[in-house]
Design an enzyme around this catalytic site. Structure first.
Site, short mmCIF file in Angstrom:
data_model
loop_
_atom_site.label_atom_id
_atom_site.label_comp_id
_atom_site.label_asym_id
_atom_site.label_seq_id
_atom_site.Cartn_x
_atom_site.Cartn_y
_atom_site.Cartn_z
N GLU A 108 -66.14 -25.60 -116.05
CA GLU A 108 -65.83 -25.70 -117.47
C GLU A 108 -65.42 -24.35 -118.03
OE1 GLU A 108 -68.44 -26.85 -115.92
OE2 GLU A 108 -68.41 -29.02 -116.23
N GLU A 367 -70.21 -35.24 -83.64
CA GLU A 367 -69.07 -35.12 -82.71
C GLU A 367 -69.54 -35.46 -81.31
OE1 GLU A 367 -65.74 -32.55 -82.91
OE2 GLU A 367 -66.74 -31.30 -84.39
N1 LIG Z 1 -63.01 -37.47 -77.48
C1 LIG Z 1 -64.04 -37.21 -78.24
O1 LIG Z 1 -63.94 -37.25 -79.47
C2 LIG Z 1 -65.35 -36.86 -77.63
C3 LIG Z 1 -65.56 -37.04 -76.31
N2 LIG Z 1 -66.77 -36.78 -75.74
C4 LIG Z 1 -66.94 -37.09 -74.33
O2 LIG Z 1 -67.98 -38.06 -74.23
C5 LIG Z 1 -68.69 -37.88 -73.03
C6 LIG Z 1 -70.18 -37.79 -73.31
O3 LIG Z 1 -70.60 -38.99 -73.90
P1 LIG Z 1 -72.13 -39.34 -74.18
O4 LIG Z 1 -72.94 -39.08 -72.98
O5 LIG Z 1 -72.16 -40.69 -74.74
O6 LIG Z 1 -72.44 -38.35 -75.36
P2 LIG Z 1 -73.55 -37.34 -75.84
O7 LIG Z 1 -73.95 -36.35 -74.84
O8 LIG Z 1 -72.93 -36.77 -77.06
O9 LIG Z 1 -74.79 -38.26 -76.18
C7 LIG Z 1 -75.72 -38.72 -75.20
C8 LIG Z 1 -76.87 -37.76 -75.01
O10 LIG Z 1 -77.50 -37.53 -76.24
C9 LIG Z 1 -78.88 -37.23 -76.03
N3 LIG Z 1 -79.73 -38.05 -76.89
C10 LIG Z 1 -80.78 -37.58 -77.59
N4 LIG Z 1 -81.36 -38.54 -78.28
C11 LIG Z 1 -80.68 -39.66 -78.05
C12 LIG Z 1 -80.82 -40.97 -78.51
N5 LIG Z 1 -81.80 -41.35 -79.33
N6 LIG Z 1 -79.94 -41.88 -78.09
C13 LIG Z 1 -78.95 -41.52 -77.25
N7 LIG Z 1 -78.76 -40.27 -76.79
C14 LIG Z 1 -79.62 -39.34 -77.19
C15 LIG Z 1 -79.15 -37.45 -74.55
O11 LIG Z 1 -79.12 -36.15 -74.01
P3 LIG Z 1 -80.02 -35.72 -72.72
O12 LIG Z 1 -79.43 -36.52 -71.60
O13 LIG Z 1 -79.78 -34.26 -72.60
O14 LIG Z 1 -81.41 -36.08 -73.02
C16 LIG Z 1 -77.96 -38.26 -74.12
O15 LIG Z 1 -77.63 -38.07 -72.77
C17 LIG Z 1 -68.14 -36.62 -72.39
O16 LIG Z 1 -67.23 -36.98 -71.41
C18 LIG Z 1 -67.42 -35.92 -73.52
O17 LIG Z 1 -66.33 -35.18 -73.05
C19 LIG Z 1 -67.80 -36.33 -76.49
C20 LIG Z 1 -67.64 -36.11 -77.84
C21 LIG Z 1 -66.41 -36.40 -78.52
N1 LIG Z 2 -61.94 -34.12 -76.73
C1 LIG Z 2 -61.71 -34.04 -78.05
C2 LIG Z 2 -62.75 -33.75 -78.96
N2 LIG Z 2 -64.01 -33.54 -78.50
C3 LIG Z 2 -65.08 -32.95 -79.30
O1 LIG Z 2 -64.82 -31.58 -79.58
C4 LIG Z 2 -65.71 -30.75 -78.87
C5 LIG Z 2 -65.03 -29.49 -78.40
O2 LIG Z 2 -65.00 -28.61 -79.50
P1 LIG Z 2 -64.59 -27.06 -79.34
O3 LIG Z 2 -65.26 -26.53 -78.12
O4 LIG Z 2 -65.06 -26.41 -80.60
O5 LIG Z 2 -63.09 -27.05 -79.24
C6 LIG Z 2 -66.20 -31.64 -77.75
O6 LIG Z 2 -67.42 -31.26 -77.19
C7 LIG Z 2 -66.33 -32.97 -78.45
O7 LIG Z 2 -67.45 -32.99 -79.31
N3 LIG Z 2 -62.46 -33.71 -80.26
C8 LIG Z 2 -61.19 -33.91 -80.74
O8 LIG Z 2 -60.96 -33.87 -81.95
N4 LIG Z 2 -60.20 -34.19 -79.87
C9 LIG Z 2 -60.39 -34.27 -78.55
O9 LIG Z 2 -59.42 -34.51 -77.83
#
Ligand SMILES: NC(=O)C1=CN([C@@H]2O[C@H](COP(=O)(O)OP(=O)(O)OC[C@H]3O[C@@H](n4cnc5c(N)ncnc54)[C@H](OP(=O)(O)O)[C@@H]3O)[C@@H](O)[C@H]2O)C=CC1
Ligand SMILES: Nc1c(N[C@@H]2O[C@H](COP(=O)(O)O)[C@@H](O)[C@H]2O)[nH]c(=O)[nH]c1=O
Length: 565
Positions: A108, A367
């Site tokens: 403001e 993420e």
């Molecule tokens: N394209 C994209 O936007 C993205 C892609 N990815 C990809 O996804 C893949 C990983 O996927 P994902 O394993 O599902 O992801 P995350 O690792 O993000 O989530 C799963 C992990 O979260 C932890 N966790 C803690 N509490 C919980 C809970 N209550 N429920 C579930 N998990 C919990 C565990 O870790 P712990 O095993 O250590 O106990 C579990 O293994 C990778 O290949 C990565 O590159 C990931 C993010 C974004």
């Molecule tokens: N692969 C993927 C994503 N992946 C997310 O971004 C993280 C990587 O972030 P940084 O290390 O800061 O660049 C990765 O661990 C996952 O959470 N995000 C996106 O927008 N596009 C992509 O294709």
């Protein structure tokens, strides 16, 4: 570009000035009237349509600090007055401002300064009722002193101890206050109101649900899978990584730039342990020198690498949330690197969100991969989704998808996103939508409810403990970020007016250290525009120059608090 200031309404245009009415003979009354109509028509009044356009502009202004500072309630103010020359409401604007950060001049004040004399008799449009916590009524007094005669408010303040106060104060001063939905009813306000809700969605979700506003973001391919092999029925089943877990990159550069912006608007970014193991992410908003969110890793097993980008706390602060008792050896190693480890009795998304709420976070970006995403959606803590769709196909039956098992087996059970929008970003498509509607302004939060108890066994009604994580909380005036200047000695022992206790506190990390770099940092902190900026500089420099940090900071801060009160 600041808007050009049109002449104030009611000032006679040139024609009238050259032919004053009193010079006309008494007899030519009809001519007199005709001329009056030509020369001095009644001032144009703002219609609902004009009001809606200007209110939306106030909401847009409010959004301008996003990513520059830590998330805070967003306030925008537009001062406008009808002009005879044009029906275009945007051209009526004589002043505009937004709150840059907590403790900086209010919207403001900035708008009134820009409008100057043109504010007299004008209307002020506010996306959100000012929150004159800590007894600071600058917003109200500015509008009164500027001579504003009407105020249009998009939303009442959601916090009970602030709600309605400023509106009442303005009305007590004889200013007409029109609140959308209460005094102004028209479908024309739908879009403007939506903008007001969206710009403060984090505050509204926090107030209504007592968790930070949570956004799930993922980037997926355009893969499809054949659902029923006997039928030609394909279903989009985007992958977020290849079967190997490799994910860099699914989306294009511009989309990833947009993700940096989303990070800058968040207090914290959450990933799961598997994403750390597979991606070794940095999770920084490295495109701009703005707000640096905290990184949170949720890992039950704590089976995490000893070396990882996230353990480099020079980039940003990192918290590892884990199960009580998990790998105490690694916990110690992480703590030595400056990583904070927090143990939960039962690690789950809802408890982590409650923890983030207690730390004062307004907005969190998830993420993570599909496993944790499904767990967070099931726990009803995700409010909005950003899905980036990349025109790529990777295949792979076991390649991960954005959301894991939700236990649904009928399409009728699917979660329908609401207020969906689509945007093309280079070759990618961004689809965003809300899982839960933005809470309307029904939340009326009993002040006592805002007092979290440190001991969960003790109810907030029985405890004497108060908290002040944010300046707008009931006891926010006690916060270091509260905009109360203090007069205290500086690095030379001379009395200096520190804008906030936070400035004083951050500077004292480096005061008393005989080093030119330390002195430079103190100057930088002294000049910080807001307590948030002071905190950002202090924390970043502390990570960069650990050897310069003075150990008396805590005592200094406590002392400063007492002297302020
Ligand atoms: N394209 C994209 O936007 C993205 C892609 N990815 C990809 O996804 C893949 C990983 O996927 P994902 O394993 O599902 O992801 P995350 O690792 O993000 O989530 C799963 C992990 O979260 C932890 N966790 C803690 N509490 C919980 C809970 N209550 N429920 C579930 N998990 C919990 C565990 O870790 P712990 O095993 O250590 O106990 C579990 O293994 C990778 O290949 C990565 O590159 C990931 C993010 C974004
Ligand atoms: N692969 C993927 C994503 N992946 C997310 O971004 C993280 C990587 O972030 P940084 O290390 O800061 O660049 C990765 O661990 C996952 O959470 N995000 C996106 O927008 N596009 C992509 O294709």
């Amino acid at each position: 570009m600041p808007p050009a200031h049109p002449p104030p309404c009611g000032v006679a245009p040139a024609a009238a000035a050259t032919c004053p009415l009193f010079l006309l003979p008494r007899r030519s009354r009809s001519l007199r009237l005709r001329l009056r109509r030509l020369a001095l028509p009644a001032p144009r009044a703002a219609t609902h349509a004009h009001d809606a356009v200007l209110l939306r502009r106030a909401a847009d202004a409010a959004d301008r600090s996003a990513g520059l500072t830590s998330p805070h309630p967003n306030f925008g103010c537009v001062i406008a007055r009808p002009q005879l020359e044009t029906d275009n409401a945007e051209a009526w604007v004589v002043g505009e401002g937004f709150l840059y950060a907590q403790g900086t001049p209010c919207a403001e004040l900035l708008a009134a300064q820009e409008a100057g004399e043109h504010a007299r008799g004008a209307t002020a449009y506010l996306n959100l009722e000012p929150g004159d916590c800590y007894g600071d009524s600058t917003a109200v007094s500015t509008l009164v002193q500027a001579g504003i005669t009407r105020v249009v408010v998009g939303l009442r303040h959601p916090l009970k101890h602030l709600r309605g106060k400023a509106i009442q104060s303005l009305r007590n001063e004889g200013i007409q206050v029109d609140v959308v939905g209460e005094d102004l009813h028209s479908k024309l306000f739908k879009e403007a109101l939506e903008s007001c809700l969206i710009v403060n969605a984090p505050l509204l979700y926090r107030a209504a649900f007592r968790v930070p506003f949570s956004v799930l973001k993922y980037a997926m391919t355009a893969d499809a899978e054949q659902k029923y092999p006997t039928m030609l029925y394909w279903k989009l089943a985007g992958k977020i990584a290849a079967s190997s877990g490799h994910a860099s990159w699914v989306s294009g550069k511009s989309s990833r730039g947009r993700v940096f912006e989303l990070r800058g608007r968040s207090d914290a970014i959450i990933v799961g342990g598997n994403t750390v193991r597979l991606d070794d992410p940095r999770l920084t908003a490295r495109h701009v020198k703005g707000h640096v969110p905290v990184r949170i890793v949720m890992s039950q097993s704590l089976n995490l690498p000893e070396e990882a980008n996230l353990w480099n706390v020079h980039d940003a602060y990192t918290i590892v949330a884990t199960q009580r008792g998990a790998r105490r050896d690694l916990q110690k190693k992480l703590a030595l690197k400056g990583v904070e480890v927090v143990e939960f009795d039962m690690l789950n998304p809802r408890d982590v969100m409650s923890y983030c709420y207690d730390r004062g976070y307004l907005s969190v970006l998830w993420e993570c991969g599909g496993t944790l995403a499904a767990s967070a959606i099931s726990a009803s803590v995700i409010h909005k989704v950003y899905a980036f769709l990349a025109p790529k196909i990777i295949g792979g039956v076991n390649a991960p998808t954005p959301v894991g098992e939700l236990g649904m087996n009928q399409m009728t059970q699917a979660i329908d996103l609401i207020d969906v929008s689509y945007e093309q970003i280079d070759r990618d498509m961004l689809m965003s939508g809300f899982i839960q509607p933005i809470p309307d302004l029904s939340p009326v939060i009993p002040s006592v409810d805002e007092i979290p108890s440190v001991d969960p066994e003790v109810s907030p009604y029985e405890t004497n403990i108060i908290s002040f994580y944010k300046t707008w909380d009931t006891f926010g005036a006690f916060s270091n970020f509260s905009p109360h200047p203090i007069h205290m000695p500086d690095e030379n022992g001379d009395y200096f007016t520190w804008p906030t206790v936070e400035h004083y506190y951050q500077a004292h990390k480096f005061i008393g250290v005989d080093d030119p770099q330390a002195r430079e940092i103190v100057q930088e902190i002294k000049l910080a525009k807001s307590p948030e900026e002071a905190a950002r500089i202090g924390r970043t420099r502390q990570r960069e120059f650990q050897e310069l940090v003075c150990l008396n900071v805590l005592v200094t801060s406590i002392f400063a608090c007492y002297s302020r009160k």
